[in-house]
Write a protein that holds these residues in place. Structure first.
Motif, mmCIF file in Angstrom:
data_model
loop_
_atom_site.group_PDB
_atom_site.id
_atom_site.type_symbol
_atom_site.label_atom_id
_atom_site.label_comp_id
_atom_site.label_asym_id
_atom_site.label_seq_id
_atom_site.Cartn_x
_atom_site.Cartn_y
_atom_site.Cartn_z
ATOM 1 N N ALA A 101 0.840 -1.198 0.000
ATOM 2 C CA ALA A 101 0.000 0.000 0.000
ATOM 3 C C ALA A 101 0.875 1.248 0.000
ATOM 4 C CB ALA A 101 -0.939 0.006 1.202
ATOM 5 N N LEU A 157 -5.517 -1.192 -1.145
ATOM 6 C CA LEU A 157 -4.619 -2.079 -0.397
ATOM 7 C C LEU A 157 -4.639 -1.767 1.093
ATOM 8 C CD1 LEU A 157 -1.658 -2.017 -2.923
ATOM 9 C CD2 LEU A 157 -3.041 -4.029 -2.340
ATOM 10 N N GLU A 158 -4.618 -0.491 1.419
ATOM 11 C CA GLU A 158 -4.621 -0.094 2.829
ATOM 12 C C GLU A 158 -5.873 -0.594 3.542
ATOM 13 O OE1 GLU A 158 -4.127 3.984 5.393
ATOM 14 O OE2 GLU A 158 -5.579 3.970 3.764
ATOM 15 N N PHE A 217 -3.421 2.481 -3.563
ATOM 16 C CA PHE A 217 -2.963 2.616 -2.174
ATOM 17 C C PHE A 217 -4.124 2.391 -1.219
ATOM 18 C CE2 PHE A 217 -3.338 6.014 1.099
ATOM 19 C CZ PHE A 217 -2.607 5.386 2.107
#
Length: 150
Positions: free
Chosen positions: A19, A62-63, A59
């Motif tokens: 991320a 994924l985070e 990002f």
């Protein structure tokens, strides 16, 4: 040359978290677009701006754990659709971004569309605003490499 374990990694990108890697790639793309904008490379500014938006969305996906690194959306419009599906932005924003990509970026890059300095500037501004919006809602926003004065 393109080995899987490089030793001389670009500044800020030497992170293990997938991320954070996408976040920092977005930061570097925005910074690069700013330099390219100053030099008049409008086509590249548009390319980098769209890529920065996509890395920023990746990002956040994924985070939040809504996707895994190997399962990131496979196409540009898919990134925007996935962002809307998980609530990163609204369906209408996702549709607008996908339309912009199809009508402006893809046409400019693959066909006969012409880039203008004004379009490049506005695209860079939009990418910067989207990045700030998404990162501002993240618990890892402090990991952003962007200059807060920008």
């Amino acid at each position: 040359m393109f080995d899987h374990r490089p030793t001389d990694v670009e500044a800020g990108l030497d992170v293990e978290d997938p991320a954070l890697l996408q976040l920092r790639k977005a930061c570097r793309l925005l910074a690069g677009a700013a330099v390219l904008e100053d030099e008049g490379y409008d086509t590249l500014v548009i390319e980098a701006s769209f890529d920065a938006i996509e890395r920023t969305v990746e990002f956040r996906l994924l985070e939040r754990g809504t996707t895994e690194p190997d399962d990131l959306p496979g196409s540009h419009p898919d990134v925007y659709r996935e962002a809307a599906t998980v609530g990163i932005f609204s369906e209408s924003v996702a549709e607008d971004l996908a339309d912009m990509w199809r009508e402006h970026r893809a046409k400019t890059y693959y066909r006969d569309g012409l880039v203008t300095t004004e379009r490049a500037r506005k695209m860079h501004e939009l990418a910067t605003e989207i990045h700030a919006f998404v990162v501002g809602r993240s618990a890892q926003g402090h990991e952003c490499l962007c200059d807060p004065r920008d």
